[in-house]
Design an enzyme around this catalytic site. Structure first.
Site, PDB file in Angstrom:
ATOM      1  CB  CYS A 279      -2.718   0.661   8.524  1.00 19.39           C
ATOM      2  SG  CYS A 279      -1.328   0.542   7.437  1.00 19.39           S
TER       3      CYS A 279
ATOM      4  CG  HIS B 103      -2.110  -0.702   1.253  1.00 15.17           C
ATOM      5  ND1 HIS B 103      -2.609  -1.346   2.373  1.00 15.17           N
ATOM      6  CD2 HIS B 103      -3.020  -0.923   0.264  1.00 15.17           C
ATOM      7  CE1 HIS B 103      -3.753  -1.931   2.065  1.00 15.17           C
ATOM      8  NE2 HIS B 103      -4.021  -1.695   0.798  1.00 15.17           N
TER       9      HIS B 103
END
Ligand code: ARG
Length: 702
Positions: free
Chosen positions: A264, A168
């Site tokens: 996150c 990511h």
């Protein structure tokens, strides 16, 4: 005051590692310390709450990764673009996040079904709100980027993630307050690094090393200068503090087991654009189609790899599988890249491999005139070794004199017909028309031949290992014999190592026996060969004994002097001054050779061509129409010859350096073979094999 910043978090009540969808999770399935995870989360929650407001979404059983709210979507003002998770393991989270956003009055937008997008994990707003950095490569599809640009009405800069540990964007990239950027450059490809460097001034870029990157240093929550992160190195802490950040590091090890950390675990809900943003996205796309032995020949794989390694992405629009072994398959691909430049790079490689444009209307090639002699129009098409055709006035014309690294000039024949020919940039003349761009250009790949089981050596650009040298030599001997017996053409490109390794007599015998129709080399191979004939030495070293001969260093220059005295190698042979060796055999049998000069040449010999453009032309002339080119231990001359040789010619490259062999043998064609071995060993095996086929052995003094 930073309390105006709001985040969304989700308590780890049902957090676990139930599956593996990123490399961090592997080995950690059901290995969490739940109690510790909950403590760590609470600590993060409490820390963030000191500086910002935190909303909470209810955790749902069965969706263990829901704690990572950064992946819920991407928020901008009152709009959220909901994530469309790539992996089924997380797709169920979407409905809960959607319900939460709707309940809070957000305008919820969704991307089309199946278009992967993982929210703020892969879409990070520049902190000044001027543009969006968007990642792709693992979780988010590049195709989603143009949609983000238009839905959010802002500029999107696409970044290609290339290391799956950083799957990511927020695992390796963190835009910070005051224009700073914390990032791990190795997680991105070259283009992306360039994009970053062009946007963020050097003094604002904080590039981190692997150790910090693996500790998720970029996965930080920045609340106007308060930087909350998993454990960081003392060095990085100093760097950040020197730039005015207050660093708070926490232990988030239980979340790193699932591939996430501070950032996150939070989703920033207060994101705003600066007033001067522009909607712009560089992503470009085009459709191409391809037909051939896509699966047997591994072509489809190669093509898809080319797209991905070039930074692009693809969608297979149609695929038709050939049902019988020799039936071709066909595929239509939609290729997408982060910029026009990248797309062009990818497409030109695909076109070189035989792809054609699948746009509705195939358009004539774009022809632009040369305005300055020896200079091509800026967008000129660069040729490959593959047979190429160009569409001119609705007709596909074959391109003559195919070679790589040239341009395609379209001229008129005497009969007034257009004709296309490969032309070097330096040879272009004012007014000549040159093919520009990729439109109306296609390459024609030979259909795959049926292979016989013995035909191992010229298959699939194989690189033979030592063990396979003997087998390869048998096959090459067979081919050389065939070519000689049918009056074909074998060209040898040789470096001085051939002489140093004592193999001059082998090559000389190949010339004498009619296996060689031309020799290409530099000054050195010829001087060494002649020195060996005259003195038995090569650069003063006795080849029989392998020792330097007293006063031997003069042999080299005396050789040159002698040939210069006669005026040419041929004259020296005629005068009886040279009585054996490779070049002796060439002169006696009328075998042409071309010697290309270089800056380090002694002499040179009268035959050595010091005008390099002329030397290239001489090489091209000799190599023209060759059936086999045998390249023996010379990187410089072999690559030179490789560039001017079209696909379809068998190239055999022998070198002890695997890099040279790979470079030459990997021509994407079946006809090239590379052998990593000592050239001396190769030539002696070859000669042995050839003469075994044709007794009695006519080799002298080997
Ligand atoms: N296990 C999760 C996944 O692989 C971790 C998500 C981390 N989130 C993030 N924004 N990087 O999807």
């Amino acid at each position: 005051m930073t309390r105006s910043i709001r985040y969304l978090m989700c308590a780890p009540d049902h957090y676990d590692i139930d599956y593996i969808i990123n490399p961090w999770m592997s080995g950690n399935v059901h290995r969490l310390n739940q109690g510790l995870a909950s403590q760590q989360w609470q600590q993060l929650y409490a820390t963030v709450r000191q500086y910002a407001q935190v909303e909470r979404v209810k955790p749902e059983r069965g969706w263990p990764d829901m704690v990572f709210t950064a992946n819920a979507g991407m928020v901008l003002d009152r709009t959220v673009i909901l994530s469309t998770f790539r992996h089924p393991e997380r797709q169920g989270e979407q409905q809960y996040f959607e319900a939460w956003f709707a309940s809070q009055g957000y305008i919820v937008r969704k991307l089309p079904d199946g278009m992967a997008f993982e929210g703020a994990g892969d879409a990070l707003l520049d902190r000044a709100g001027r543009w969006l950095w968007a990642g792709y490569g693992f979780r988010t599809a590049l195709e989603a980027h143009p949609l983000l640009a238009s839905l959010l009405d802002l500029e999107v800069l696409s970044l290609h993630l290339v290391d799956n540990r950083f799957y990511h964007l927020d695992t390796c990239f963190c835009p910070l307050s005051n224009g700073y950027l914390l990032y791990y450059p190795n997680a991105f490809d070259t283009y992306s690094n360039r994009t970053i460097e062009m946007r963020v001034p050097e003094d604002k870029r904080i590039a981190i090393g692997e150790a910090d990157a693996l500790n998720f240093a970029c996965n930080a929550v920045d609340m106007d200068g308060t930087f909350v992160v998993n454990r960081v190195s003392a060095e990085l802490r100093d760097t950040l503090e020197a730039r005015g950040f207050a660093v708070i590091d926490l232990d988030l090890s239980e979340f790193i087991k699932a591939g996430g950390a501070a950032k996150c675990l939070t989703l920033r809900l207060t994101e705003q654009l600066s007033p001067e943003t522009v909607e712009k996205v560089a992503v470009c796309s085009r459709s191409i189609s391809f037909e051939g032995q896509l699966l047997d020949g591994n072509l489809l794989n190669e093509m898809l790899d080319t797209i991905v390694s070039g930074g692009g992405s693809f969608q297979i629009e149609q695929f038709q599988l050939g049902e019988q072994r020799l039936n071709p398959s066909s595929v239509k691909l939609h290729v997408c890249a982060a910029s026009a430049l990248e797309l062009d790079d990818i497409l030109s490689q695909l076109i070189a491999r035989g792809a054609t444009s699948a746009d509705e209307f195939v358009r004539n090639a774009d022809l632009q005139s040369v305005v300055q002699a020896g200079v091509a129009p800026e967008e000129f098409y660069v040729t490959s070794i593959y047979p190429t055709e160009v569409l001119v006035c609705g007709e596909w014309l074959p391109v003559f004199n195919q070679r790589m690294d040239g341009t395609i000039a379209v001229t008129g024949t005497e009969a007034g017909q257009p004709r296309a020919v490969c032309r070097l940039i330096r040879d272009l003349q004012v007014g000549e028309l040159v093919v520009c761009g990729l439109q109306g250009v296609r390459t024609v790949r030979q259909p795959a031949r049926e292979r016989s089981p013995q035909e191992f050596s010229f298959m699939g650009s194989s690189i033979s290992s030592e063990r396979r040298v003997e087998l390869a030599v048998d096959r090459i001997a067979w081919e050389l014999r065939q070519v000689r017996d049918r009056g074909g053409k074998t060209i040898v490109v040789a470096g001085p190592v051939v002489i140093h390794t004592g193999c001059g007599p082998h090559l000389a015998s190949l010339v004498r026996e009619g296996y060689v129709q031309g020799i290409l080399g530099g000054n050195a191979i010829a001087v060494h060969d002649l020195e060996q004939t005259l003195y038995g030495t090569s650069l003063g070293v006795d080849l029989q004994r392998g020792q330097a001969v007293k006063g031997g260093h003069r042999h080299h220059l005396k050789t040159i002097n002698l040939i210069r005295q006669h005026g040419s190698i041929a004259a020296a042979v005629e005068a009886g001054a040279i009585s054996s060796g490779i070049f002796y055999e060439c002169v006696r049998r009328g075998i042409p050779f071309a010697l290309a000069g270089s800056i380090r040449d002694d002499g040179p010999l009268p035959e050595t061509q010091m005008d390099l453009m002329q030397a290239q032309a001489d090489y091209a002339e000799l190599a023209k129409g060759a059936d086999i080119i045998l390249m023996l231990s010379t990187m410089l001359h072999s690559i030179g010859v490789g560039n001017m040789t079209p696909a379809g010619v068998k190239l055999i490259c022998v070198d002890i350096n695997p890099a040279v062999v790979t470079k030459l043998a990997d021509r994407g064609s079946l006809e090239s073979v590379g052998i990593v071995t000592d050239v001396g060993l190769f030539l002696s095996l070859l000669v042995q094999q050839l003469y075994r086929m044709e007794k009695p052995a006519p080799i002298e003094q080997i």
